[in-house]
Design an enzyme around this catalytic site. Structure first.
Site, short mmCIF file in Angstrom:
data_model
loop_
_atom_site.label_atom_id
_atom_site.label_comp_id
_atom_site.label_asym_id
_atom_site.label_seq_id
_atom_site.Cartn_x
_atom_site.Cartn_y
_atom_site.Cartn_z
N ASN A 76 -1.81 8.10 2.83
CA ASN A 76 -2.15 6.98 3.71
C ASN A 76 -1.65 5.64 3.20
OD1 ASN A 76 -4.92 8.93 3.62
ND2 ASN A 76 -3.79 8.77 5.53
N VAL A 84 -1.33 0.00 3.75
CA VAL A 84 -2.44 0.95 3.71
C VAL A 84 -2.84 1.31 5.14
CG1 VAL A 84 -4.85 1.25 3.02
CG2 VAL A 84 -3.28 -0.02 1.54
N CYS A 85 -3.00 2.61 5.40
CA CYS A 85 -3.52 3.08 6.68
C CYS A 85 -4.96 3.50 6.46
CB CYS A 85 -2.69 4.26 7.18
SG CYS A 85 -3.29 4.90 8.76
N LEU A 86 -5.87 2.63 6.85
CA LEU A 86 -7.30 2.89 6.65
C LEU A 86 -8.04 2.35 7.87
CD1 LEU A 86 -9.54 3.85 4.72
CD2 LEU A 86 -9.48 1.60 3.66
#
Length: 184
Positions: A76, A84-86
């Site tokens: 991620n 960041v993929c959150l």
């Protein structure tokens, strides 16, 4: 000072007073680096990353932008840009959250529980789903290669005064020999 800038200042001060090293990028309080340690009980343990944080003008109503500066191997996190993929940062952010939440809860959870079904790094996601032990070995290799304290300019500080000495170090001086032998 507007309520938004007061909140930004308060959140930043809370982060600075916690256990995180914070480096301001410029004179404002909107861009800074935070030194982040990988969580225990994870293959990231022992790694140290410098994260760039940018607070938008509408913070805390709009989420901070967070990216890893030094490389990390994670499904991620984009390996090239550090993005960041959150979900909690990108989509479900709430003004109830603050910067300490990001570094004490959200990012450790991201590293402990990667989401291979929503990857920014397809190779890491595929390896995690195919062979978890090989994935964890790759994570450790990246930590060793890119995430040491010296990689982000975070060198241990030298002890500079008696206040920094432990009791044993303080007592281990040459006091016994200073007075010479005891006369009977």
């Amino acid at each position: 000072m507007s309520s938004l800038s007061k909140r930004r200042e308060m959140d930043l001060m809370k982060l600075m007073m916690s256990d995180y090293k914070v480096e301001m990028i410029n004179d404002g309080m909107q861009e800074f680096y935070v030194h982040f340690h990988g969580p225990a009980d994870s293959p990231y343990h022992g790694g140290v990353w410098k994260l760039r944080v940018e607070l938008p003008d509408a913070y805390p109503y709009k989420s901070p932008s967070i990216g890893f500066v030094n490389k990390i191997y994670h499904p991620n996190v984009d390996e090239m840009s550090g993005s960041v993929c959150l979900d909690v940062i990108n989509q479900t952010w709430s003004p109830m959250f603050d910067l300490v939440n990001v570094f004490e809860v959200f990012l450790p959870q991201l590293l402990l529980y990667p989401n291979a079904s929503d990857p920014l790094n397809g190779e890491a996601a595929a390896l995690l789903m195919r062979d978890k032990s090989s994935y964890e070995q790759r994570v450790k290799e990246y930590c060793e290669k890119y995430a040491k304290a010296e990689d982000i300019g975070d060198l241990p500080e030298e002890k500079s005064s008696d206040e920094d000495l432990t009791e044993d170090e303080y007592d281990s001086g040459d006091d016994d020999m200073a007075a010479g032998p005891v006369d009977p």
